[in-house]
Design a protein around this motif. Sequence first.
Motif, PDB file in Angstrom:
ATOM      1  N   GLU A  75     -25.887  -3.741  36.311  1.00  0.00           N
ATOM      2  CA  GLU A  75     -27.414  -4.701  36.127  1.00  0.00           C
ATOM      3  C   GLU A  75     -26.274  -6.255  36.700  1.00  0.00           C
ATOM      4  O   GLU A  75     -27.065  -7.164  36.710  1.00  0.00           O
ATOM      5  N   ILE A  76     -25.201  -6.133  36.830  1.00  0.00           N
ATOM      6  CA  ILE A  76     -24.340  -6.779  37.364  1.00  0.00           C
ATOM      7  C   ILE A  76     -24.206  -7.897  39.161  1.00  0.00           C
ATOM      8  O   ILE A  76     -24.398  -8.530  39.855  1.00  0.00           O
ATOM      9  N   VAL A  77     -24.201  -5.883  39.534  1.00  0.00           N
ATOM     10  CA  VAL A  77     -24.397  -5.277  40.823  1.00  0.00           C
ATOM     11  C   VAL A  77     -25.833  -6.560  41.617  1.00  0.00           C
ATOM     12  O   VAL A  77     -25.906  -6.990  42.162  1.00  0.00           O
ATOM     13  N   ALA A  78     -26.721  -6.534  40.773  1.00  0.00           N
ATOM     14  CA  ALA A  78     -27.685  -6.173  40.673  1.00  0.00           C
ATOM     15  C   ALA A  78     -27.999  -7.425  40.835  1.00  0.00           C
ATOM     16  O   ALA A  78     -29.193  -8.100  42.220  1.00  0.00           O
ATOM     17  N   ARG A  79     -27.649  -8.897  40.128  1.00  0.00           N
ATOM     18  CA  ARG A  79     -28.402  -9.677  39.365  1.00  0.00           C
ATOM     19  C   ARG A  79     -27.204 -10.540  41.103  1.00  0.00           C
ATOM     20  O   ARG A  79     -27.774 -11.441  41.409  1.00  0.00           O
ATOM     21  N   LEU A  99     -32.161  -1.721  41.303  1.00  0.00           N
ATOM     22  CA  LEU A  99     -31.552  -1.574  42.459  1.00  0.00           C
ATOM     23  C   LEU A  99     -31.112   0.239  42.828  1.00  0.00           C
ATOM     24  O   LEU A  99     -30.992   0.186  44.016  1.00  0.00           O
ATOM     25  N   ARG A 100     -31.395   1.181  41.368  1.00  0.00           N
ATOM     26  CA  ARG A 100     -31.083   2.900  42.051  1.00  0.00           C
ATOM     27  C   ARG A 100     -32.679   2.929  42.484  1.00  0.00           C
ATOM     28  O   ARG A 100     -32.184   3.950  43.728  1.00  0.00           O
ATOM     29  N   ALA A 101     -33.494   2.279  42.836  1.00  0.00           N
ATOM     30  CA  ALA A 101     -34.653   2.844  43.321  1.00  0.00           C
ATOM     31  C   ALA A 101     -34.801   2.334  44.475  1.00  0.00           C
ATOM     32  O   ALA A 101     -34.793   3.009  45.730  1.00  0.00           O
ATOM     33  N   LEU A 102     -34.399   1.683  45.154  1.00  0.00           N
ATOM     34  CA  LEU A 102     -33.997   0.862  46.470  1.00  0.00           C
ATOM     35  C   LEU A 102     -32.806   2.091  47.506  1.00  0.00           C
ATOM     36  O   LEU A 102     -32.923   1.737  48.426  1.00  0.00           O
ATOM     37  N   MET A 103     -31.657   2.076  45.905  1.00  0.00           N
ATOM     38  CA  MET A 103     -30.306   2.900  46.725  1.00  0.00           C
ATOM     39  C   MET A 103     -31.022   4.246  47.034  1.00  0.00           C
ATOM     40  O   MET A 103     -30.526   4.538  48.481  1.00  0.00           O
ATOM     41  N   ARG A 104     -31.799   4.508  46.513  1.00  0.00           N
ATOM     42  CA  ARG A 104     -32.074   5.842  46.229  1.00  0.00           C
ATOM     43  C   ARG A 104     -33.285   5.780  47.339  1.00  0.00           C
ATOM     44  O   ARG A 104     -33.130   7.038  48.635  1.00  0.00           O
ATOM     45  N   ARG A 105     -33.654   4.829  47.971  1.00  0.00           N
ATOM     46  CA  ARG A 105     -34.536   5.917  49.132  1.00  0.00           C
ATOM     47  C   ARG A 105     -33.988   4.759  50.662  1.00  0.00           C
ATOM     48  O   ARG A 105     -34.469   4.757  51.656  1.00  0.00           O
ATOM     49  N   GLU A 106     -32.771   3.888  50.506  1.00  0.00           N
ATOM     50  CA  GLU A 106     -32.028   3.796  51.876  1.00  0.00           C
ATOM     51  C   GLU A 106     -31.273   4.628  52.201  1.00  0.00           C
ATOM     52  O   GLU A 106     -30.819   4.944  53.181  1.00  0.00           O
TER      53      GLU A 106
END
Length: 340
Positions: A302-306, A316-323
């Motif tokens: 949550e801190i990483v995403a913010r 964050l999870r969705a974008l990392m899995r996609r990229e």
Amino acid sequence: MAKESSHREPSHREPSRRAHTTGVHRVVVIVDENSNPFELGCATEVFGLRRPEIGRDLYDFRLCSPEPRTLMRDGFFTLTGVAGLEAADTADTLIVPNRPDPEVPRRHAVLEAVRRAHARGARLLGFCSGAFTLAEAGVLDGRRATAHWQWADSFRARFPSVHLETDVLFVDDGDILTAAGSTAALDLGLHVVRRDHGAEVANSVSRRLVFAAHRDGGQRQFVERPMPDLPDESLAPVLAWAQERLDAPLTVSDLAGRAAVSPATLHRRFRTQLGTTPLTWLTGERLTLACRLIERGENRFEIVARRSGLGTAANLRALMRRETGITPSAYKRRFGPEAD
């Protein structure tokens, strides 16, 4: 119009991880008659140099050739003193040869070396017309690839079973990766370093190259560069401004306001100068920052995403899995401070 991304989660075999005497992933480049020196130089710069600034060697790098003396493109120079073609059988990653005239068939021994490497699970890379070598070897049938736009029609005519993508810089199809040519070879090389060692290391390599750390594979091969109407339309100031504020809720309108242009004009300049859209660039920069935060030991997603401007851990999870093809947790295990 360019595709936004040419990378997907690998669905093919992972590259071989056999240990060598060095204990480091081995990259082998096949150099054949009339090979292009530029792409050989790109491979050497990315994979072959020592990295004292990182504190360890990233790769064990070797050149090999089917002949003791190899005449490079147009007789510019002759390469000698490299290993024989049998060195290709020790590669974890094998970079195949290219040449100015892709219509000239590759010699049988080279194609057999490529087939053997693919059969045992090595990762294969083709720069520019190297896609022709991979296709001749039969390892691209039914797969995605790219090549220089100049050779697109010829490639499709010869290899109709290959899914050629002509308006991208590179294609990551899991265990086979291809680059469109010239500087796209550097883009693909840095993408591989990022895939193997994380964003922090890839950024260090790109700084030494004085090259952009991350141009998405989906960017266009050919970017039109008309003469500017104004003395300076460079995006550099607004890019630097945005990179210092990635944790803020920046929008395309914010970027346009900083550049003192309309959103439509900003979009045109991004397409012209970077070959991508403002939103795609901004998302890519935020994802790179998120990866670096994870590598530096931030375990709270949550801190990483913010802090990276991605909002929520779910985003964050969705974008990392996609990229990247993996989750933040998997990325932490692979590239975080506690990684082996």
